[in-house]
Design a protein around this motif. Sequence first.
Motif, PDB file in Angstrom:
ATOM      1  N   THR A  46       0.814  -1.222   0.000  1.00  0.00           N
ATOM      2  CA  THR A  46       0.000   0.000   0.000  1.00  0.00           C
ATOM      3  C   THR A  46       0.840   1.263   0.000  1.00  0.00           C
ATOM      4  N   LYS A  51      -2.835   3.057   5.479  1.00  0.00           N
ATOM      5  CA  LYS A  51      -3.618   2.160   4.629  1.00  0.00           C
ATOM      6  C   LYS A  51      -3.446   0.709   5.061  1.00  0.00           C
ATOM      7  N   ALA A 166      -6.420  -3.059  -3.448  1.00  0.00           N
ATOM      8  CA  ALA A 166      -6.822  -2.972  -2.047  1.00  0.00           C
ATOM      9  C   ALA A 166      -7.457  -4.262  -1.537  1.00  0.00           C
TER      10      ALA A 166
END
Length: 329
Positions: A46, A51, A166
């Motif tokens: 990330t 994050k 993600a």
Amino acid sequence: MPSVRVSGPNRRASHTSRAPQGAVCKEESGPLNPALLRTFVEVYRTGSFGKAAHRLHISQPAVTQQIRMLEERVGVPLFVRHATGSRPTPAAESLARDAEGAVDALDFVLQRYFGTDGPARPLRLGAPSDLISDRILPALADMLRDSVQLHTTLALSDALLSQLAAGELDIVIARVRPRLKGITALPLYDEECSLVASPETARDLAPILTAGEAPHVLSAYPLVAFAESVPLIDHYWWSVFHAPRSTAPDVVVPDHRAVLSAVRASVGITVVPTYLCADDFARGTLVPLLKPEIPPITTTYLATREGDVSRPQVSAAHNKLIACGRTWS
């Protein structure tokens, strides 16, 4: 990569007291806590402690503590933090090459047996809306008849690739080349694109539209586009006119079919994949404004996270799409 919630070490790291010189701390001499590598891989992928904390469902201080413990264990800094994130050091790059596959494999085992990532977990796939309906659903029909659950997300390619990175999607079909760390992409198929208009608009343009004057003439007509960012239209302009597009889209509709509906109604002109216009060309409801000797071609990509193709459902869908992609154009 699927997210696995892991707990941090029971022992709190102390930064005010240190073991006597020559002593070996318990953390350094015992087996390495897998949570430290899991956290390291998330920060590496990330590029951000925050994050990584969000994806791991732990606090940012916990991420900082775990990275610090791992750095003490390996004896070198792993990240350089800056205003917009964290940059891996050369040592982190080397560690990531060896650690990512092991962490992915552990995640897969844990999710398969204890999480929501087993056979009953829906396959999460993202693509432009026209590809979902016209190509992807027919390609995966056998899997869907076998009770595989499929959840689709319709969005622009850049947004879908961010969701893939993600861990929110398993597979993405994108009309742009993926360039994100941790994402593997294969060319799926090449498709022609056409500059189209309604017959009425085409008749107005015909007397004045010549190859040399085309960019100037076309700039006077409203441009209907799929998004504010229009890589397909830009690609057509550079390929055919050898010049950049001079006007921004006048009408933005995030669905190619809606774009075509607007163009049929003589709202303006657009560039779309040619296969979407085949029926319109046959009926005469849309016409190509130009017929280049070499039609512009764009490549569509099949993207997954590194290691995810080892999962049975992702692998099956990946193989079916690759096989069907050979027949698409």
